[in-house]
Design a protein around this motif. Structure first.
Motif, PDB file in Angstrom:
ATOM      1  N   MET A   1     -41.940 -59.927  37.023  1.00 19.69           N
ATOM      2  CA  MET A   1     -41.914 -60.788  35.927  1.00 19.69           C
ATOM      3  C   MET A   1     -40.477 -61.508  36.047  1.00 19.69           C
ATOM      4  O   MET A   1     -39.521 -60.729  36.494  1.00 19.69           O
ATOM      5  CB  MET A   1     -41.899 -59.884  34.537  1.00 19.69           C
ATOM      6  N   ILE A   2     -40.275 -62.705  35.862  1.00 22.48           N
ATOM      7  CA  ILE A   2     -39.347 -63.449  36.242  1.00 22.48           C
ATOM      8  C   ILE A   2     -38.644 -63.619  34.857  1.00 22.48           C
ATOM      9  O   ILE A   2     -38.927 -64.226  33.767  1.00 22.48           O
ATOM     10  CB  ILE A   2     -39.502 -64.874  36.495  1.00 22.48           C
TER      11      ILE A   2
ATOM     12  N   LEU B   1     -31.093 -69.589  40.791  1.00 22.96           N
ATOM     13  CA  LEU B   1     -31.741 -70.267  41.681  1.00 22.96           C
ATOM     14  C   LEU B   1     -31.944 -69.750  43.129  1.00 22.96           C
ATOM     15  O   LEU B   1     -33.012 -69.747  43.800  1.00 22.96           O
ATOM     16  CB  LEU B   1     -31.002 -71.743  42.031  1.00 22.96           C
ATOM     17  N   ASN B   2     -30.949 -69.136  43.677  1.00 24.05           N
ATOM     18  CA  ASN B   2     -30.898 -68.456  44.869  1.00 24.05           C
ATOM     19  C   ASN B   2     -32.068 -67.354  44.854  1.00 24.05           C
ATOM     20  O   ASN B   2     -32.664 -67.018  46.032  1.00 24.05           O
ATOM     21  CB  ASN B   2     -29.656 -67.867  45.220  1.00 24.05           C
ATOM     22  N   ALA B   3     -31.669 -66.493  43.864  1.00 21.13           N
ATOM     23  CA  ALA B   3     -33.000 -65.343  43.492  1.00 21.13           C
ATOM     24  C   ALA B   3     -34.284 -66.063  43.821  1.00 21.13           C
ATOM     25  O   ALA B   3     -35.325 -65.444  44.321  1.00 21.13           O
ATOM     26  CB  ALA B   3     -32.629 -64.684  42.485  1.00 21.13           C
ATOM     27  N   LEU B   4     -34.677 -67.047  43.050  1.00 13.17           N
ATOM     28  CA  LEU B   4     -36.133 -67.638  42.830  1.00 13.17           C
ATOM     29  C   LEU B   4     -36.307 -68.301  44.249  1.00 13.17           C
ATOM     30  O   LEU B   4     -37.436 -68.146  44.835  1.00 13.17           O
ATOM     31  CB  LEU B   4     -35.739 -68.908  41.874  1.00 13.17           C
ATOM     32  N   PHE B   5     -35.189 -68.832  44.865  1.00 11.59           N
ATOM     33  CA  PHE B   5     -35.603 -69.315  46.393  1.00 11.59           C
ATOM     34  C   PHE B   5     -36.274 -68.282  47.532  1.00 11.59           C
ATOM     35  O   PHE B   5     -37.021 -68.418  47.988  1.00 11.59           O
ATOM     36  CB  PHE B   5     -34.169 -69.897  46.716  1.00 11.59           C
ATOM     37  N   ARG B   6     -35.252 -67.035  47.163  1.00 12.58           N
ATOM     38  CA  ARG B   6     -35.922 -65.843  48.141  1.00 12.58           C
ATOM     39  C   ARG B   6     -37.128 -65.743  47.794  1.00 12.58           C
ATOM     40  O   ARG B   6     -37.859 -65.407  48.747  1.00 12.58           O
ATOM     41  CB  ARG B   6     -34.906 -64.707  47.737  1.00 12.58           C
ATOM     42  N   LEU B   7     -37.678 -65.596  46.628  1.00 10.89           N
ATOM     43  CA  LEU B   7     -38.873 -64.963  46.244  1.00 10.89           C
ATOM     44  C   LEU B   7     -40.025 -66.059  46.734  1.00 10.89           C
ATOM     45  O   LEU B   7     -40.953 -65.908  47.125  1.00 10.89           O
ATOM     46  CB  LEU B   7     -39.191 -65.006  44.657  1.00 10.89           C
TER      47      LEU B   7
ATOM     48  N   ARG C   1     -45.315 -68.357  41.638  1.00 14.59           N
ATOM     49  CA  ARG C   1     -44.499 -68.415  40.282  1.00 14.59           C
ATOM     50  C   ARG C   1     -43.252 -68.779  40.493  1.00 14.59           C
ATOM     51  O   ARG C   1     -42.518 -69.505  39.635  1.00 14.59           O
ATOM     52  CB  ARG C   1     -44.896 -67.412  39.490  1.00 14.59           C
ATOM     53  N   ALA C   2     -42.537 -68.007  41.405  1.00 11.36           N
ATOM     54  CA  ALA C   2     -41.130 -68.263  41.809  1.00 11.36           C
ATOM     55  C   ALA C   2     -40.606 -69.744  42.088  1.00 11.36           C
ATOM     56  O   ALA C   2     -39.774 -70.196  41.723  1.00 11.36           O
ATOM     57  CB  ALA C   2     -40.587 -67.332  42.611  1.00 11.36           C
ATOM     58  N   GLU C   3     -41.729 -70.071  42.844  1.00  7.06           N
ATOM     59  CA  GLU C   3     -41.606 -71.547  43.616  1.00  7.06           C
ATOM     60  C   GLU C   3     -41.663 -72.574  42.196  1.00  7.06           C
ATOM     61  O   GLU C   3     -40.692 -73.304  42.186  1.00  7.06           O
ATOM     62  CB  GLU C   3     -42.698 -71.776  44.452  1.00  7.06           C
ATOM     63  N   HIS C   4     -42.401 -72.214  41.381  1.00 12.94           N
ATOM     64  CA  HIS C   4     -42.608 -73.155  40.107  1.00 12.94           C
ATOM     65  C   HIS C   4     -41.406 -73.109  39.150  1.00 12.94           C
ATOM     66  O   HIS C   4     -40.977 -74.377  39.051  1.00 12.94           O
ATOM     67  CB  HIS C   4     -43.841 -72.807  39.260  1.00 12.94           C
TER      68      HIS C   4
END
Lengths: 185, 769
Positions: A1-2, A9-15, A22-25
């Motif tokens: 779960m995010i 943003l960097n964490a989301l980018f990694r995922l 979902r992370a990309e969205h």
């Protein structure tokens, strides 16, 4: 779960780079929000913001998986936006259009429900600040009307060295009011 | 990139928001916003608002309007720039300078320059915050409240200091969302002091309370926020709080940098300008607070307790006078020397108003606002008294000034709504009363006023809903009950009106009970049950009088006049000349010198009309001529005379003169009795259409001051309309009005010719059909 913390943003980018859709969205939603803030400060017309923001996001979405190492993502994304802004401004200037300017008589802004609510609250807070501290009200008004520092200081009989601290306090008052629904003392 | 600490971020955020970062700094900051979501969240909070302020035309228009208002204020205070050419201005300056030089040369002056007391006072403006009672966290004894008010009162006595009013402090705190002024720390207090343009801030605590008091106080220089002095006063065992406040005030004044001349001022003891009884003061503060909320019955109780404990408490008497205690004003005047200077203004103003001298009251107040510029109540009173004089422009100006001082000042919104209503500015009246409700939605009076404004504009359903809302908030708010009931009477719902009035049968307030009895008798009058009404009125007069005496009032309280007037009206309709004149003259006796009071002129007209209709107009004429000399104003005097002349002409059967005088008087001063006579005169001269015009207008009249009178004459209006439409040939309308009349008078006393005539007309019309 995010969760909230992972909206880094960097964490989301990694995922996202590893295929998490979902992370990309989330990545592009959050990136877009930041891009809009940066672009609004530099461009006037609402239509122009979205053009630039969408253009930048499109480039980021095409190329982000090629970015290495991961810590460079935010720096890289920011550079993309800067380049897009520059291109946009230059192209408008070549056509003789004014891009960055305060409008004298603007058409009513098209605002969504959230922005309308903020606008109502903002009007209320501006009136309350006027009631509570006329000096703060004046400095906010003059600043946001676009007067220069020198002119504001002349009108308010302020020394320039205290101008920013007074304006900061006034701005803080406005922020408190918007957050808390009333002017805090 | 390393995460900056909070303080660093705040500084950068402010600078970013203000656009004062260099491009490189801005870039670095924006990268932070990309990196750290919590920082971006901070920016987002104000982002929309900032953008709106820069770009939204409506917001920018508001900002521009505010600036315009501030610019006007600056110009007003600085004075208008001269339009004369430079050489002319200089010529005068040279001439003035030459004159001064001549004076200096010819006369041996030792010129001493002293700044005026007003200038000194403005430079020494003090804000006094609520003194916390450390001995009583629940503030049950209210020593903090008492000490705060006493210190403000004591310091305000000095001509060389300006003290921010308690109201202003409360208003600033309220507008900042602070519900209680009892928990204000130093930071907040400084903010409030700055907002009120104070130079000094006084804060403090009650360290010890009875039997020995001790108070600590801090005197703070507002611009720097620095503590100037810490002051403590310790009382002797048995020493009261008043003398301790005196000591503290002296220390505070010493701590301020007042000039030598200020120290020569006589400093009266605060007890000598308020009361020597802490309990009395406590009750007074409670009573005043209730009064401000229009909870008059409750305010009355508290103030009565205050004067019971201190029979010389001038300002408490003044508030009782405002609550219609007929004995209170003489006491307030007698003990006026024992009131503070600000309260003396109120008492003098009250005295002027009681004599109907509104111009003097206004002059008193316009002087007072120079000395007490932020005492908003003075502006409120100016609004009220200009309204009474019919100068709605000035009235509106002062109400708006009061609102500008306090955007939540419900009393001013209340007055302004009525002022707009009287000035015929219906839309603004509606808007203002809606503002009142928005400002004070939980107060019964807001809704009551809304009901009145709606009723005045014929919005009956809305008015009734508003009155009912007021009663759900405060079931014993009798003003709304009675207004609602009167509205029902106007709608011919007499049974419902009676029930509504009865709901206040357990009313605690003695004046409300007197009014209730008058209204209960009115229901019978509206139904044509005149004999029962006379009996009820007679009984009610006796009960009112007994009740008044037992409560310590004069035998004939003010509502008695309404009952006697009602009797006079009934006798007049019954054709009993002697009883009419007897009752009407009794009313004039009770009115006494108040007959000339501008506020009573409508009532006075009702009485003298009946006297004139029964051949007794001469003394009234003399009295009216006296007023012309006394109050120096023509306000309504000519109109009064025209009404009386019209009535006398009618009685004499001179229809043309009756029509000329009554129609002229009615253009300027509407009156339903005169309308009935005028309509009858038109019927006599064969002009039914003109009669219809005036009668229909009377039915539409919704003015508050005409309510009871119109209720009384409404059945007669129905009857006259029936006749007029019949004579005009409009059978349908005639029938409708006769039926309406007979419905309302279904149980009227036997023997009324109007009833027989109405039935006869209806029978005739039915036959023809």
């Amino acid at each position: 779960m995010i969760d909230q913390a992972a909206k880094n943003l960097n964490a989301l980018f990694r995922l996202a780079a590893h295929g998490d859709q979902r992370a990309e969205h989330e990545l592009f939603v959050n990136l877009g929000a930041r891009f809009r803030v940066f672009v609004k400060r530099r461009l006037w017309a609402q239509d122009d913001w979205e053009d630039v923001v969408q253009d930048a996001l499109a480039t980021v979405s095409l190329k982000y998986k090629e970015v290495e190492p991961v810590e460079r993502f935010t720096g890289w994304a920011y550079q993309v936006l800067k380049n897009k802004l520059m291109n946009y401004i230059q192209s408008k200037s070549r056509r003789g259009e004014i891009v960055v300017r305060m409008p004298e008589y603007a058409d009513p802004m098209a605002l969504d429900d959230t922005e309308q609510a903020v606008k109502r609250q903002l009007l209320k807070c501006l009136k309350q600040i006027w009631q509570v501290n006329v000096r703060y009200a004046r400095i906010l008004n003059l600043h946001y009307q676009g007067y220069s520092t020198a002119e504001v200081c002349r009108r308010l009989a302020l020394r320039s060295e205290v101008y920013y601290s007074v304006l900061a306090r006034a701005r803080n008052k406005l922020r408190q009011c918007l957050e808390q629904g009333g002017v805090g003392t | 990139m390393n995460q900056p600490d909070r303080a660093q971020f705040e500084r950068l955020l402010h600078a970013y928001e203000l656009g004062t970062l260099s491009p490189a700094q801005e870039e670095e900051f924006e990268l932070l916003l990309l990196e750290y979501p919590e920082f971006f969240a901070e920016v987002e909070k104000l982002e929309t608002a900032t953008h709106l302020m820069r770009n939204d035309p409506e917001i920018r228009e508001h900002l521009a309007e505010v600036m315009e208002t501030l610019r006007e204020d600056e110009q007003l205070s600085a004075g208008s720039p001269s339009a004369q050419p430079l050489w002319k201005r200089l010529w005068f300056a040279y001439a003035a300078a030459a004159a001064v030089i001549l004076l200096l040369v010819l006369v041996d002056w030792r010129l001493e320059f002293h700044p005026s007391s007003e200038v000194i006072a403005a430079e020494n403006r003090v804000a006094v915050m609520y003194f916390t009672d450390l001995t009583d966290p629940q503030a049950e004894q209210q020593w903090g409240e008492i000490a705060t008010h006493l210190i403000i009162t004591d310091l305000s006595e000095s001509k060389y200091m300006q003290v921010v009013s308690e109201q202003r402090i409360e208003d600033i705190l309220a507008s900042s969302g602070d519900e209680t002024r009892r928990k204000v720390d130093r930071e907040k207090a400084l903010e409030v002091a700055r907002a009120s343009d104070a130079r000094w801030l006084v804060m403090g605590e009650i360290l010890l309370a009875q039997p020995t008091f001790a108070i600590a106080s801090q005197l703070i220089d507002v611009p720097s926020g620095e503590l100037t002095a810490s002051l403590e006063v310790y009382g002797q065992p048995g020493q009261d709080i008043f003398s301790l406040v005196d000591e503290l005030s002296t220390k505070i004044k010493t701590g301020l940098s007042l000039p030598a001349i200020a120290r020569e001022e006589v400093d009266a003891s605060v007890a000598d300008v308020t009361t020597h009884s802490p309990d009395a003061y406590r009750y007074f503060l409670a009573g005043k607070s209730l009064y401000d909320k229009f909870y008059y019955a409750d305010a009355w109780d508290k103030l009565q307790l205050a004067v019971k404990l201190d029979s010389t408490f001038a300002i408490a008497y003044f508030y009782l006078h405002r609550l219609s205690d007929p004995e209170a004003l003489p006491h307030a005047l007698h003990y006026m020397g024992r009131a503070s200077q600000r309260d003396q203004v109120s008492i003098r103003m009250g005295e002027a108003v009681s004599r109907g001298d509104y111009r003097r009251a206004i002059a008193e107040l316009e002087r007072a606002i120079q000395r007490f510029p932020d005492y908003k109540e003075f502006y409120l009173q100016l609004g009220t008294y200009y309204r009474v004089l019919g100068n709605y422009e000035r009235s509106i100006h002062y109400y708006k000034t009061a609102i500008a001082m306090d955007r939540l000042y419900k009393n001013a919104y209340n007055g302004l709504a009525y002022a707009y209503d009287y000035a015929g500015q219906d839309t603004l009246a509606l808007r203002t009363v809606d503002d009142l409700v928005a400002v004070a939605p939980d107060e019964a009076n807001s809704w009551d006023s809304k009901g009145d404004i709606y009723a005045a504009q014929g919005r009956i359903a809305g008015a009734m809903a508003a009155y009912q809302k007021a009663l759900t908030i405060k079931p014993d708010f009798y003003a709304s009950t009675f207004s609602w009931g009167l509205l029902q009477l106007r709608q011919d719902n007499d049974t419902l009106a009676a029930k509504i009035f009865q709901s206040q049968a357990d009313q605690r307030n003695i004046f409300a009970r007197h009014w209730l009895r008058t209204l209960e008798a009115l229901v019978l009058q509206v139904r044509g049950e005149y004999r029962a009404a006379l009996e009820m009125l007679e009984q009610a007069i006796h009960v009112d009088s007994t009740e008044a005496v037992m409560a310590g009032f004069p035998r004939y309280p003010s509502e008695m006049r309404q009952k006697l007037l009602a009797q006079a009206r009934i006798y007049n309709e019954l054709g009993d000349r002697e009883s009419t004149v007897g009752a009407a003259q009794k009313v004039l006796e009770l009115l006494g010198p108040e007959a000339g009071n501008l506020r009573n002129r409508g009532f006075y007209l009702s009485v003298v009309q009946l006297l004139a209709a029964n051949g007794d107009a001469v003394p009234s004429r003399r009295q009216i001529d006296n007023w012309r000399d006394q109050d120096g104003t023509q306000l309504k005097i000519d109109e009064l005379n025209r009404h009386l002349t019209g009535v006398m002409a009618f009685v004499a059967g001179d229809w043309a003169a009756a029509i000329a005088n009554l129609s002229d008087a009615l253009q300027k001063w509407f009156d339903v009795y005169s309308v009935c006579l005028l309509a009858q005169a038109y019927l006599e001269t064969g002009e039914p259409h003109r009669a219809i015009e005036w009668l229909e207008q009377a039915l539409l009249n919704r003015a508050r001051e005409h309510r009871s009178k119109i209720c009384f004459y409404q059945p007669k209006i129905y009857f006259l309309l029936g006749k007029a439409y019949h004579e005009a040939g409009d059978t349908a309308q005639a029938q409708a009005y006769f039926e309406r009349f007979l419905k309302v008078w279904e149980h009227a006393d036997a023997g009324f010719k109007a009833v027989e005539q109405a039935r006869a007309y209806l029978a005739q019309m039915t036959l023809k059909q």
